[in-house]
Scaffold this motif. Structure first.
Motif, PDB file in Angstrom:
ATOM      1  N   VAL A 105      -3.215  -6.563   8.093  1.00 49.88           N
ATOM      2  CA  VAL A 105      -4.327  -5.816   8.689  1.00 49.88           C
ATOM      3  C   VAL A 105      -4.386  -4.396   8.131  1.00 49.88           C
ATOM      4  N   GLY A 106      -3.221  -3.758   7.966  1.00 45.48           N
ATOM      5  CA  GLY A 106      -3.177  -2.408   7.424  1.00 45.48           C
ATOM      6  C   GLY A 106      -3.752  -2.346   6.021  1.00 45.48           C
ATOM      7  N   GLU A 107      -3.364  -3.300   5.179  1.00 43.74           N
ATOM      8  CA  GLU A 107      -3.879  -3.329   3.804  1.00 43.74           C
ATOM      9  C   GLU A 107      -5.376  -3.617   3.798  1.00 43.74           C
ATOM     10  N   LEU A 108      -5.815  -4.521   4.688  1.00 49.74           N
ATOM     11  CA  LEU A 108      -7.229  -4.856   4.765  1.00 49.74           C
ATOM     12  C   LEU A 108      -8.070  -3.629   5.128  1.00 49.74           C
ATOM     13  N   CYS A 109      -7.620  -2.879   6.118  1.00 52.43           N
ATOM     14  CA  CYS A 109      -8.343  -1.664   6.533  1.00 52.43           C
ATOM     15  C   CYS A 109      -8.372  -0.635   5.416  1.00 52.43           C
ATOM     16  N   TYR A 110      -7.241  -0.433   4.760  1.00 55.71           N
ATOM     17  CA  TYR A 110      -7.185   0.544   3.675  1.00 55.71           C
ATOM     18  C   TYR A 110      -8.097   0.137   2.528  1.00 55.71           C
ATOM     19  N   ARG A 111      -8.116  -1.184   2.226  1.00 51.78           N
ATOM     20  CA  ARG A 111      -8.945  -1.675   1.129  1.00 51.78           C
ATOM     21  C   ARG A 111     -10.427  -1.421   1.392  1.00 51.78           C
ATOM     22  N   TYR A 112     -10.874  -1.699   2.609  1.00 51.58           N
ATOM     23  CA  TYR A 112     -12.275  -1.456   2.937  1.00 51.58           C
ATOM     24  C   TYR A 112     -12.599   0.039   2.908  1.00 51.58           C
ATOM     25  N   TRP A 113     -11.678   0.862   3.386  1.00 53.10           N
ATOM     26  CA  TRP A 113     -11.898   2.311   3.384  1.00 53.10           C
ATOM     27  C   TRP A 113     -11.978   2.850   1.961  1.00 53.10           C
ATOM     28  N   ARG A 114     -11.129   2.326   1.093  1.00 51.45           N
ATOM     29  CA  ARG A 114     -11.068   2.852  -0.268  1.00 51.45           C
ATOM     30  C   ARG A 114     -12.226   2.375  -1.139  1.00 51.45           C
ATOM     31  N   PHE A 115     -12.554   1.086  -1.110  1.00 49.93           N
ATOM     32  CA  PHE A 115     -13.537   0.541  -2.044  1.00 49.93           C
ATOM     33  C   PHE A 115     -14.945   0.436  -1.453  1.00 49.93           C
ATOM     34  N   ARG A 116     -15.056   0.262  -0.141  1.00 47.62           N
ATOM     35  CA  ARG A 116     -16.366   0.119   0.516  1.00 47.62           C
ATOM     36  C   ARG A 116     -17.230  -0.928  -0.198  1.00 47.62           C
ATOM     37  N   ARG A 117     -16.593  -2.029  -0.585  1.00 49.91           N
ATOM     38  CA  ARG A 117     -17.328  -3.077  -1.311  1.00 49.91           C
ATOM     39  C   ARG A 117     -17.447  -4.307  -0.420  1.00 49.91           C
ATOM     40  N   TYR A 118     -18.658  -4.838  -0.309  1.00 57.88           N
ATOM     41  CA  TYR A 118     -18.899  -5.958   0.600  1.00 57.88           C
ATOM     42  C   TYR A 118     -19.525  -7.108  -0.181  1.00 57.88           C
ATOM     43  N   VAL A 119     -18.768  -8.199  -0.263  1.00 59.41           N
ATOM     44  CA  VAL A 119     -19.169  -9.304  -1.147  1.00 59.41           C
ATOM     45  C   VAL A 119     -19.279 -10.634  -0.400  1.00 59.41           C
ATOM     46  N   GLY A 120     -19.442 -10.582   0.921  1.00 60.61           N
ATOM     47  CA  GLY A 120     -19.634 -11.814   1.666  1.00 60.61           C
ATOM     48  C   GLY A 120     -18.405 -12.355   2.356  1.00 60.61           C
ATOM     49  N   ALA A 121     -17.334 -11.569   2.438  1.00 64.10           N
ATOM     50  CA  ALA A 121     -16.137 -12.006   3.145  1.00 64.10           C
ATOM     51  C   ALA A 121     -16.410 -12.045   4.651  1.00 64.10           C
ATOM     52  N   ARG A 180      -5.830  -3.317 -10.894  1.00 62.75           N
ATOM     53  CA  ARG A 180      -4.598  -2.551 -10.707  1.00 62.75           C
ATOM     54  C   ARG A 180      -4.203  -2.527  -9.234  1.00 62.75           C
ATOM     55  N   TYR A 181      -5.193  -2.383  -8.384  1.00 61.96           N
ATOM     56  CA  TYR A 181      -4.922  -2.370  -6.945  1.00 61.96           C
ATOM     57  C   TYR A 181      -4.355  -3.712  -6.493  1.00 61.96           C
ATOM     58  N   CYS A 182      -4.905  -4.796  -6.993  1.00 64.59           N
ATOM     59  CA  CYS A 182      -4.407  -6.130  -6.639  1.00 64.59           C
ATOM     60  C   CYS A 182      -2.947  -6.305  -7.064  1.00 64.59           C
ATOM     61  N   ARG A 183      -2.606  -5.782  -8.224  1.00 59.96           N
ATOM     62  CA  ARG A 183      -1.219  -5.861  -8.682  1.00 59.96           C
ATOM     63  C   ARG A 183      -0.299  -5.027  -7.784  1.00 59.96           C
TER      64      ARG A 183
END
Length: 202
Positions: free
Chosen positions: A172-188, A123-126
């Motif tokens: 950059v804004g979306e990237l920061c928000y995404r990391y703050w919201r999901f805190r998921r780290y998959v090797g990016a 849903r977030y990706c959409r």
């Protein structure tokens, strides 16, 4: 080696197209600049490796060739000033189409690092895809206005600098928000940096 060098030169040509236009039109005729852009678009397309998104580039390539032909035919620069408008419309249409025919483009990017996404992540990706559609619509509007109703200097400033800054801020804004919201780290590549700022959730 020659092919790779040519692709790099052509990519730089289109990346800095407004600035090249501004500098080129001070010294050369619109016809010459238009011919270079048209030939560059065709060369870049031919050197690309065929893939699923290859045919999507036909629209901007054909559009670039048509605009370049018109400018070369009449030896005027007005037609090729509409290239940023064409590019934004093409990107916007591609993102919008992916919302109608899932997966969305942002979801496709996300699955390059994680093959399984949660329903919330989808849903977030959409949502982010929709935001990019809005951005490209806005950018296309301003690009069109600067092409038809402003000076070459204003056109070059917006399309060669301001639009890139806006795109970068959104990314950059979306990237920061995404990391703050999901805190998921998959090797990016950006995981190591953001992991220090936003530690994973327990």
């Amino acid at each position: 080696m020659l092919g790779k060098t040519l692709r790099v030169l052509v990519t730089c040509l289109f990346l800095f197209y407004p600035l090249v236009m501004y500098a080129g039109l001070q010294r050369f005729s619109p016809r010459l600049i238009a011919l270079i852009l048209g030939l560059g678009a065709v060369a870049n397309f031919l050197y690309m490796r065929p893939n699923g998104g290859h045919t999507r580039l036909l629209v901007p390539v054909i559009g670039t060739v048509v605009l370049s032909f018109v400018s070369a035919l009449f030896n005027q620069s007005r037609a090729i000033l509409y290239l940023p408008l064409l590019i934004s419309l093409n990107f916007g249409a591609s993102f919008a189409y992916s919302l109608l025919r899932p997966p969305s483009i942002v979801e496709i990017f996300a699955t390059t690092y994680s093959s399984v996404l949660s329903a919330e992540a989808v849903r977030y990706c959409r949502l982010v895809t929709g935001i990019w559609v809005g951005f490209f619509a806005f950018n296309a509007t301003i690009a069109g206005l600067t092409a038809c109703c402003s000076s070459l200097e204003t056109w070059s400033l917006y399309n060669g600098l301001i639009s890139y800054c806006l795109l970068g801020l959104l990314f950059v804004g979306e990237l920061c928000y995404r990391y703050w919201r999901f805190r998921r780290y998959v090797g990016a590549p950006t995981d190591a940096f953001f992991k220090r700022i936003f530690p994973p959730k327990e």
